[in-house]
Design a protein around this motif. Structure first.
Motif, PDB file in Angstrom:
ATOM      1  N   SER A 224       0.813  -1.215   0.000  1.00 49.80           N
ATOM      2  CA  SER A 224       0.000   0.000   0.000  1.00 49.80           C
ATOM      3  C   SER A 224       0.852   1.273   0.000  1.00 49.80           C
ATOM      4  O   SER A 224       0.473   2.266  -0.596  1.00 49.80           O
ATOM      5  CB  SER A 224      -0.969   0.002   1.182  1.00 49.80           C
ATOM      6  OG  SER A 224      -0.270  -0.100   2.389  1.00 49.80           O
ATOM      7  N   HIS A 225       2.025   1.199   0.665  1.00 49.47           N
ATOM      8  CA  HIS A 225       2.858   2.399   0.725  1.00 49.47           C
ATOM      9  C   HIS A 225       3.333   2.851  -0.640  1.00 49.47           C
ATOM     10  O   HIS A 225       3.336   4.036  -0.941  1.00 49.47           O
ATOM     11  CB  HIS A 225       4.072   2.157   1.621  1.00 49.47           C
ATOM     12  CG  HIS A 225       3.769   2.464   3.038  1.00 49.47           C
ATOM     13  ND1 HIS A 225       3.809   3.738   3.530  1.00 49.47           N
ATOM     14  CD2 HIS A 225       3.371   1.679   4.042  1.00 49.47           C
ATOM     15  CE1 HIS A 225       3.457   3.722   4.791  1.00 49.47           C
ATOM     16  NE2 HIS A 225       3.181   2.479   5.131  1.00 49.47           N
ATOM     17  N   ARG A 226       3.732   1.858  -1.457  1.00 52.87           N
ATOM     18  CA  ARG A 226       4.232   2.205  -2.778  1.00 52.87           C
ATOM     19  C   ARG A 226       3.137   2.886  -3.595  1.00 52.87           C
ATOM     20  O   ARG A 226       3.351   3.911  -4.235  1.00 52.87           O
ATOM     21  CB  ARG A 226       4.707   0.928  -3.473  1.00 52.87           C
ATOM     22  CG  ARG A 226       5.359   1.165  -4.800  1.00 52.87           C
ATOM     23  CD  ARG A 226       5.978  -0.102  -5.253  1.00 52.87           C
ATOM     24  NE  ARG A 226       5.114  -1.211  -4.800  1.00 52.87           N
ATOM     25  CZ  ARG A 226       4.751  -2.202  -5.563  1.00 52.87           C
ATOM     26  NH1 ARG A 226       5.161  -2.247  -6.757  1.00 52.87           N
ATOM     27  NH2 ARG A 226       3.974  -3.154  -5.126  1.00 52.87           N
TER      28      ARG A 226
ATOM     29  N   HIS B 235      11.558  12.236   0.458  1.00 54.15           N
ATOM     30  CA  HIS B 235      10.277  12.946   0.614  1.00 54.15           C
ATOM     31  C   HIS B 235       9.105  11.981   0.735  1.00 54.15           C
ATOM     32  O   HIS B 235       7.998  12.366   1.048  1.00 54.15           O
ATOM     33  CB  HIS B 235      10.044  13.895  -0.568  1.00 54.15           C
ATOM     34  CG  HIS B 235       9.926  13.163  -1.881  1.00 54.15           C
ATOM     35  ND1 HIS B 235       8.770  12.522  -2.244  1.00 54.15           N
ATOM     36  CD2 HIS B 235      10.819  12.940  -2.858  1.00 54.15           C
ATOM     37  CE1 HIS B 235       8.964  11.937  -3.425  1.00 54.15           C
ATOM     38  NE2 HIS B 235      10.208  12.167  -3.813  1.00 54.15           N
ATOM     39  N   GLU B 236       9.360  10.677   0.509  1.00 54.13           N
ATOM     40  CA  GLU B 236       8.250   9.728   0.524  1.00 54.13           C
ATOM     41  C   GLU B 236       7.646   9.626   1.918  1.00 54.13           C
ATOM     42  O   GLU B 236       8.339   9.574   2.925  1.00 54.13           O
ATOM     43  CB  GLU B 236       8.720   8.343   0.065  1.00 54.13           C
ATOM     44  CG  GLU B 236       7.562   7.367  -0.048  1.00 54.13           C
ATOM     45  CD  GLU B 236       7.918   6.094  -0.805  1.00 54.13           C
ATOM     46  OE1 GLU B 236       8.779   6.146  -1.701  1.00 54.13           O
ATOM     47  OE2 GLU B 236       7.320   5.052  -0.470  1.00 54.13           O
ATOM     48  N   THR B 237       6.307   9.592   1.927  1.00 56.92           N
ATOM     49  CA  THR B 237       5.616   9.559   3.202  1.00 56.92           C
ATOM     50  C   THR B 237       5.690   8.166   3.814  1.00 56.92           C
ATOM     51  O   THR B 237       5.406   7.174   3.153  1.00 56.92           O
ATOM     52  CB  THR B 237       4.135   9.927   2.998  1.00 56.92           C
ATOM     53  OG1 THR B 237       4.099  11.149   2.286  1.00 56.92           O
ATOM     54  CG2 THR B 237       3.429  10.073   4.320  1.00 56.92           C
ATOM     55  N   VAL B 238       6.079   8.108   5.043  1.00 52.10           N
ATOM     56  CA  VAL B 238       6.077   6.834   5.766  1.00 52.10           C
ATOM     57  C   VAL B 238       4.769   6.704   6.539  1.00 52.10           C
ATOM     58  O   VAL B 238       4.057   5.724   6.445  1.00 52.10           O
ATOM     59  CB  VAL B 238       7.288   6.745   6.722  1.00 52.10           C
ATOM     60  CG1 VAL B 238       7.176   5.502   7.600  1.00 52.10           C
ATOM     61  CG2 VAL B 238       8.578   6.730   5.922  1.00 52.10           C
ATOM     62  N   CYS B 239       4.465   7.736   7.319  1.00 51.34           N
ATOM     63  CA  CYS B 239       3.230   7.716   8.092  1.00 51.34           C
ATOM     64  C   CYS B 239       2.211   8.608   7.397  1.00 51.34           C
ATOM     65  O   CYS B 239       2.327   9.832   7.431  1.00 51.34           O
ATOM     66  CB  CYS B 239       3.484   8.195   9.515  1.00 51.34           C
ATOM     67  SG  CYS B 239       1.993   8.359  10.486  1.00 51.34           S
TER      68      CYS B 239
ATOM     69  N   GLY C 202      16.509  -4.424   3.669  1.00 53.88           N
ATOM     70  CA  GLY C 202      16.890  -3.057   4.017  1.00 53.88           C
ATOM     71  C   GLY C 202      16.884  -2.138   2.807  1.00 53.88           C
ATOM     72  O   GLY C 202      16.662  -0.952   2.914  1.00 53.88           O
ATOM     73  N   LEU C 203      17.116  -2.757   1.636  1.00 54.03           N
ATOM     74  CA  LEU C 203      17.179  -1.987   0.410  1.00 54.03           C
ATOM     75  C   LEU C 203      15.851  -1.296   0.112  1.00 54.03           C
ATOM     76  O   LEU C 203      15.811  -0.202  -0.438  1.00 54.03           O
ATOM     77  CB  LEU C 203      17.539  -2.933  -0.735  1.00 54.03           C
ATOM     78  CG  LEU C 203      18.408  -2.350  -1.843  1.00 54.03           C
ATOM     79  CD1 LEU C 203      19.715  -1.843  -1.259  1.00 54.03           C
ATOM     80  CD2 LEU C 203      18.669  -3.412  -2.896  1.00 54.03           C
ATOM     81  N   ASP C 204      14.793  -1.966   0.497  1.00 57.48           N
ATOM     82  CA  ASP C 204      13.462  -1.448   0.254  1.00 57.48           C
ATOM     83  C   ASP C 204      13.315  -0.048   0.852  1.00 57.48           C
ATOM     84  O   ASP C 204      12.848   0.870   0.198  1.00 57.48           O
ATOM     85  CB  ASP C 204      12.444  -2.400   0.888  1.00 57.48           C
ATOM     86  CG  ASP C 204      11.191  -2.468   0.058  1.00 57.48           C
ATOM     87  OD1 ASP C 204      11.208  -1.949  -1.068  1.00 57.48           O
ATOM     88  OD2 ASP C 204      10.205  -3.040   0.542  1.00 57.48           O
ATOM     89  N   THR C 205      13.721   0.072   2.099  1.00 61.58           N
ATOM     90  CA  THR C 205      13.637   1.379   2.737  1.00 61.58           C
ATOM     91  C   THR C 205      14.731   2.293   2.209  1.00 61.58           C
ATOM     92  O   THR C 205      14.539   3.492   2.093  1.00 61.58           O
ATOM     93  CB  THR C 205      13.761   1.253   4.264  1.00 61.58           C
ATOM     94  OG1 THR C 205      14.847   0.384   4.558  1.00 61.58           O
ATOM     95  CG2 THR C 205      12.498   0.721   4.882  1.00 61.58           C
ATOM     96  N   ALA C 206      15.887   1.702   1.855  1.00 59.39           N
ATOM     97  CA  ALA C 206      16.980   2.528   1.354  1.00 59.39           C
ATOM     98  C   ALA C 206      16.592   3.188   0.038  1.00 59.39           C
ATOM     99  O   ALA C 206      16.983   4.312  -0.252  1.00 59.39           O
ATOM    100  CB  ALA C 206      18.238   1.693   1.171  1.00 59.39           C
ATOM    101  N   GLN C 207      15.797   2.464  -0.752  1.00 55.57           N
ATOM    102  CA  GLN C 207      15.411   2.991  -2.062  1.00 55.57           C
ATOM    103  C   GLN C 207      14.334   4.066  -2.000  1.00 55.57           C
ATOM    104  O   GLN C 207      14.095   4.764  -2.972  1.00 55.57           O
ATOM    105  CB  GLN C 207      14.928   1.848  -2.959  1.00 55.57           C
ATOM    106  CG  GLN C 207      16.090   1.047  -3.524  1.00 55.57           C
ATOM    107  CD  GLN C 207      15.620  -0.169  -4.270  1.00 55.57           C
ATOM    108  OE1 GLN C 207      14.467  -0.583  -4.129  1.00 55.57           O
ATOM    109  NE2 GLN C 207      16.500  -0.762  -5.052  1.00 55.57           N
TER     110      GLN C 207
END
Lengths: 817, 147
Positions: free
Chosen positions: A387-389, A426-430, A417-422
């Motif tokens: 959903s985040h993507r 500016h991408e929204t986490v929350c 870890g790469l997933d978050t590294a990529q």
């Protein structure tokens, strides 16, 4: 805390403008938090008609489902209000606004003046007919009080009907079903969550709900709640009515606009605001579910945070940022039913392409809509991990032309870890609180954030719906120099909850059988890890007032003997303090002869073990021994090893033998998270090794030391000193208090030494022997209650719980040889 | 002697409590019968690992966990599901319920002999992977041993 603050109204600090906030909910308080970030120039008063501090309303469904307590969902504690100098007036309702005089009137008759007024009055449940709510047994689901009332009403087997198959209705239905109610959801439309799902998605969701045991009736227009003064059923335009013991109306919400009208503001469906969140009055502002922006009234959490940020800028004189509407996204918060929807999923609109994926067997349905090469909407049922993507694509308007072939299944990432590294900064986490990856990284570097709790405190990330918790954890893990994972291990895959959660769930949901827990909170089957753990919790919490399910116990606890490598059992009678008699020894010897016991062994615990006994001989042996069970086979009280103390020993300074026997008598027959071995010694020479026991009492001249958390098994650990006391009775009482504390707080299969190391002796002291009197007494009372109901397990030899408990079944018809 | 497999009346349905097992002996054989709520199932009562009595294990869905070292055996298939890398399995028996009795189908005397110990028919006669004798018990074994 209410009512004492008015005298300062109107004559406060002349330099500070008076800001009055009507509404102590998520929107109002979040906006105040943002205002405080800009400036401290306001003297702030918040009015709330509920009697609670600001809590996370969207988690009420978790409270109803027993996954969280009311305390868990508090967002701003009383201290927060105090620290920020905010006057909080709870349990009062603002009834009038005078825009000319700039005052508000409260239902207690008081009048409060303002320089700026912020209306954050939220919304109310939409009740299609007033007649409905006049009946007893008709509820809404909006506040903590509503939730409490529902929890009070929901009883196993009662028939509950939820009117409304939207987010709120479904979450209410699930909560009530967890409470044991027989729940039916009735919905006006042809599918559940029709504003968020297409017909296929709605079908998948319906199947999931039904699979969980919630009945769903679609295309039902409720005409009436039946019953004379009290709800008894629900009638529909389309046919036969259904019975109900109580009814929950979750048919939508209506913005609370009365104050806006009274203030002569422009009001349509909601209080109309512009892009700067200004109303038609220059000193009156509005935020949250009560407002209407560009013709839209929002009923979800993310928009109100976005609005709050803009409003905070405007009201503090930093006018500039504008609110341009929110991409609507909704996530159903029901464990095991993953539903996510965002944007416009209508694929009939011209120029719209739809990409779909379905797996009916797994209950997974994904659909995204694409317009002008960009993502327009998304529906995810059964798997919402992506959903985040999609949200990021939606918010950023990412051009997807080059990714057309991997829209639903991106090429797998080798390193997690790469997933978050990529993720771009500016991408929204929350999404709820609008916290970006960059903001989190900044908090980690600049504020020294190392734990999720600190991150929540610092950025508020993951304090909304909580669905980004995993992502926040990953970021912390990757970036924080001293990341500390919160040590909340879940019990096992079958029941994915931490054990302290489960204990809370059992208590609050009054779950009294292992199978019930597995059915409602687990996979329905359970395994050899969770079943005995849940059995222990049941027994510890309900002390016999529960359904003891022997199929969930390890074999040792079914036959009250310890299974050996050849399938035979060992029998260890209780010999308290290791003190026996010639008569007892003769009986043991006779039993060993009579049943050809292959080995008789003196154990390391001052007891006698009869090894190699057949299951079918157990009841006869117990009867012949005439001694109680030594619980050598279970997670329970094993023994108290003693020395001879003052009775015979020339060095003894305390009567350790009598003290040990009494300690054993007080605690025997009880279950514990893991085995408990104890020792009592009459002098510091420590001949019975009390310093390496789970609980030890060590006699000294004129006092006893009580030590806990010792071990001499797989781990070797010297016990910690819990307390030093003068009398034997005080020593026994301290041991009892610690014993019950361990029973209530340790995880299953956690020995006292691990427990002590996890909690630390200071905390344990503070919560046991140094705790306030009522706390200590509470522990003792609960221990004594359990003890009063605990029985010598070997009594089942005479009155088995099941006819074939100890019997070797012989075939009724023998095989012809 | 009959040349057909023989159905043996073993126990009354109520002899076996829900989600528990009981063992029944026939001559040399010992069979574990389980009550799974919607059906009864029967397998050999000996765990292929160290002969643990499977009838005393905790039932987990359609598997049973051996009480000695927590090997997990499928009740319908007889396959060992844990540890995952073993080809071992236990013999399964057909079961039917008749007039309140649990009937278990016994293979022919002759058929029984064909099935040499340690050979798994369901796996196309592959021999059970022999476990090297161990000097002690490793950690994974101890983990689930109670008491």
């Amino acid at each position: 805390m209410n009512g004492s603050n008015e005298q300062s109204n109107g004559n406060g600090n002349a330099n500070r403008e008076r800001l009055v906030v009507v509404g102590n909910g998520m929107a109002g308080v979040a906006c105040v938090e943002q205002i405080l970030k800009h400036s401290k120039k306001f003297e702030i008063t918040i009015f709330g008609d509920e009697t609670h501090v600001n809590y996370n309303r969207i988690l009420l469904s978790s409270v109803l489902a027993g996954e969280k307590s009311a305390d868990d969902i508090v967002l701003n504690s009383l201290e927060w209000y105090e620290q920020n100098g905010i006057r909080l007036r709870l349990g009062v309702r603002v009834t009038g606004v005078d825009p000319a005089q700039k005052t508000v009137t409260v239902d207690d008759g008081s009048v409060t003046a303002f320089d700026k007024l912020l209306l954050a009055t939220g919304s109310s449940p939409l009740i299609p007919s007033l007649d409905w709510v006049q009946k007893e047994g008709v509820y809404v689901f909006r506040s903590i009080d509503d939730t409490r009332a529902l929890l009070e009403r929901a009883r196993p087997g009662t028939k509950a009907v939820v009117i409304g198959g939207g987010l709120l209705g479904l979450e209410a239905a699930r909560g009530l079903q967890v409470q044991g109610c027989d729940v039916t959801v009735v919905h006006l439309m042809d599918r559940l969550m029709e504003r968020q799902l297409d017909p296929t998605g709605g079908g998948y969701l319906k199947a999931k709900m039904e699979c969980m045991g919630v009945k769903v009736l679609l295309n039902k227009s409720t005409t009436e709640i039946l019953g004379n003064g009290k709800a008894e059923g629900v009638a529909f335009k389309e046919g036969p009515s259904i019975e109900a013991d109580f009814v929950v109306v979750a048919a939508g919400i209506r913005p609370n606009t009365e104050l806006g009208r009274k203030a002569s503001l422009q009001v349509n469906r909601g209080i109309v605001v512009n892009d700067h969140m200004e109303t038609s009055h220059p000193d009156i502002f509005a935020v949250g579910e009560c407002v209407e922006h560009k013709g839209i009234c929002y009923g979800l959490v993310a928009p109100l945070f976005e609005q709050g940020k803009v409003l905070a800028a405007t009201i503090t004189g930093n006018k500039g940022p504008t609110y341009e509407g929110t991409v609507l996204a909704a996530k159903l918060k029901i464990m095991g039913v993953d539903v996510f929807s965002a944007g416009d999923f209508n694929d009939k609109a011209p120029g719209t392409d739809a990409v779909r994926y379905e797996d009916a067997a797994l209950g997974i349905y994904k659909k995204i809509t694409i317009r002008d090469g960009k993502l327009a909407g998304v529906i995810l049922v059964g798997d919402t991990s992506d959903s985040h993507r999609y949200m990021d694509w939606l918010r950023a308007g990412t051009d997807l032309t080059a990714m057309r072939k991997q829209l639903l299944f991106p090429s797998p990432v080798a390193d997690a870890g790469l997933d978050t590294a990529q993720m771009p900064d500016h991408e929204t986490v929350c999404g709820c609180l609008g916290v970006s990856k960059g903001a989190i990284i900044q908090a980690i570097h600049k504020k020294g954030v190392n734990t999720l709790a600190q991150l929540k405190e610092c950025t508020r990330a993951s304090t909304g719906c909580g669905s980004c918790t995993e992502l926040c954890q990953q970021l912390l893990k990757a970036v924080a120099p001293e990341f500390q994972e919160e040590t909340r291990k879940t019990l096992c895959k079958c029941v994915p909850f931490a054990e302290d959660n489960l204990r809370e769930i059992l208590r609050s949901q009054k779950l009294r059988s292992v199978q019930e827990v597995l059915d409602i909170y687990g996979n329905g089957t359970g395994c050899e890890v969770c079943k005995p753990a849940l059995s222990y919790m049941m027994d510890m919490i309900w002390c016999g007032d529960h359904e003891e399910d022997r199929s969930a116990r390890f074999v040792n606890d079914r036959v009250h003997a310890n299974i050996q490598k050849d399938g035979t059992f060992s029998v260890v009678p209780r010999i308290r303090g290791g003190v026996t008699s010639p008569a007892e020894l003769r009986r043991i010897a006779d039993v060993a002869d009579k049943y050809n016991v292959p080995m008789v062994k003196i154990t390391g615990s001052q007891r006698i073990d009869l090894l190699g006994v057949r299951k079918s001989d157990l009841p006869k042996i117990w009867a012949d021994l005439g001694m109680p069970s030594g619980q050598a086979y279970t997670k329970g009280v094993r023994m108290v090893k003693t020395c001879v103390g003052t009775e015979f020993c020339r060095f003894g300074v305390q009567d350790s033998t009598s003290a040990g026997i009494e300690l054993e008598r007080r605690l025997e027959n009880l279950f514990t998270p893991h085995k408990v071995k104890m020792g009592a010694v009459g002098c510091p020479r420590n001949c019975a090794e009390a310093t390496v026991k789970d609980i030890g009492i060590i006699g000294q001249e004129g006092s006893w030391q009580v030590v806990v958390g010792g071990a001499a098994g797989k781990s070797v650990r010297k016990a910690d000193l819990l307390v030093t006391v003068a009398s034997t009775e005080e020593a026994l009482s301290a041991a009892e208090i610690f014993f019950q504390y361990y029973r209530e707080n340790a995880n299953y299969l956690e020995r006292t030494y691990g427990f002590l190391e996890r909690l630390g002796i200071e905390k344990v002291r503070k919560e046991t022997v140094y705790a306030p009197e009522p706390v200590r007494q509470g522990l003792l009372d609960r221990l004594h209650k359990s003890k009063a109901l605990a029985q010598d397990a070997w009594l089942e030899g005479e009155t088995p719980r099941h006819p074939t408990q100890f019997i070797q079944i012989e075939p009724i018809e023998r095989i012809p040889l | 002697m009959n040349d057909k497999p023989k159905w043996i009346r073993t126990a009354r349905c109520e002899d076996i409590p829900l989600r528990e097992g009981r063992s029944v002996r026939f001559g040399e054989r010992e069979i574990a019968i389980f009550n799974l709520g919607d059906r009864f199932v029967a397998i050999s009562n000996r765990c292929p690992h160290r002969d643990g009595p499977l009838s005393e294990g905790i039932v987990s869905g359609n598997t049973v966990v051996c009480p000695l070292h927590a090997w997990k055996v499928g009740l319908d298939t007889g396959d060992v599901e844990r540890p995952a890398d073993t080809l071992a399995c236990v013999e399964t028996f057909r079961v039917r319920v008749e007039a309140g009795f649990i009937l278990v189908e016994m293979p022919l005397e002759g058929a029984e002999k064909k099935q040499a110990p340690g050979i798994c028919i369901e796996h196309g006669g592959l021999p059970v992977v022999p476990k090297p004798p161990r000097m002690g018990i490793d950690d994974s074994d101890i983990r689930n041993i109670r008491a």
